[in-house]
Design an enzyme around this catalytic site. Structure first.
Site, PDB file in Angstrom:
ATOM      1  CG  ASN A  58      -1.867  -1.214   1.204  1.00  0.00           C
ATOM      2  OD1 ASN A  58      -2.421  -1.584   0.168  1.00  0.00           O
ATOM      3  ND2 ASN A  58      -2.009  -1.855   2.362  1.00  0.00           N
ATOM      4  NE  ARG A  59       3.176   2.336  -5.060  1.00  0.00           N
ATOM      5  CZ  ARG A  59       3.022   1.099  -5.561  1.00  0.00           C
ATOM      6  NH1 ARG A  59       3.033   0.053  -4.753  1.00  0.00           N
ATOM      7  NH2 ARG A  59       2.866   0.934  -6.853  1.00  0.00           N
TER       8      ARG A  59
END
Length: 222
Positions: free
Chosen positions: A199-200
């Site tokens: 999710n970065r």
């Protein structure tokens, strides 16, 4: 459909989900060089990287104009990270005007990066000569044949220069160290270890040099 009619690739649609495992402060080594040694060994043995010692070296001249290129790391220890080049090259000219430099190790298959920021100084001639003797014969000749970063009329002229040197110094004969060729040692002032996460929400842990010679570890927001 011709190549001209083909729809170009859209980089905004290119996505990879990174690994779940991260890095935590208690797991770090006492110094950034020791931590780099851990990751470098993993990159070399587990990462299936073509050249794990390849790094992007970014420099800036006195006017602040930045340039980058890929260079091979040839040595590292607590004193810094060492690479070799022609002292007439653009990177060396930049460093003569502005010694601050950034090194980026892009270990994409492992979703890792290491970013070193520091100051570059030339290595001594004895150290340069010792490394030069370990280079393959052809690479030694290449250091003489190429006036790195200068404009040349053609490939043929470069090949002719190399052929002339090969005739002068045949295989087995010692090639002298070019006077305008040598190393730079980058003494790190900060070293960031970047690990891609889901999710970065990546892990970014940075060692920052302290005035007493120690290191402070900081976590950066992704």
């Amino acid at each position: 459909m011709t190549d001209r009619d083909a729809v170009p690739l859209d980089p905004s649609t290119m996505r990879k989900q990174y690994r779940a495992e991260g890095i935590a402060e208690p797991d770090l080594a006492a110094t950034p060089v020791r931590q780099f040694a851990r990751w470098f060994e993993q990159a070399a043995t587990e990462g299936h990287l073509f050249e794990p010692n390849a790094m992007v070296v970014s420099t800036a001249n006195a006017e602040g104009r930045i340039s980058s290129r890929t260079v091979l790391l040839k040595h590292f220890d607590e004193q810094g990270f060492v690479f070799y080049t022609n002292y007439g090259s653009r990177k060396a000219t930049d460093l003569a005007e502005n010694p601050y430099v950034s090194l980026l190790f892009p270990w994409h298959p492992m979703a890792r990066q290491v970013i070193v920021s520091g100051v570059a100084r030339r290595t001594g001639r004895d150290e340069t000569a010792a490394y030069f003797r370990t280079r393959p014969h052809g690479s030694q000749l290449g250091a003489w044949a190429s006036a790195q970063s200068s404009v040349i009329p053609s490939r043929a002229e470069l090949d002719a220069s190399y052929a002339e040197l090969a005739a002068r110094y045949p295989e087995g004969e010692q090639v002298p160290v070019p006077p305008n060729w040598g190393g730079f040692r980058v003494a790190p002032q900060s070293v960031e270890f970047w690990q891609g996460r889901e999710n970065r929400l990546h892990d970014r842990l940075r060692y920052a040099a302290e005035p007493d010679g120690g290191w402070r570890v900081e976590r950066l927001s992704p």
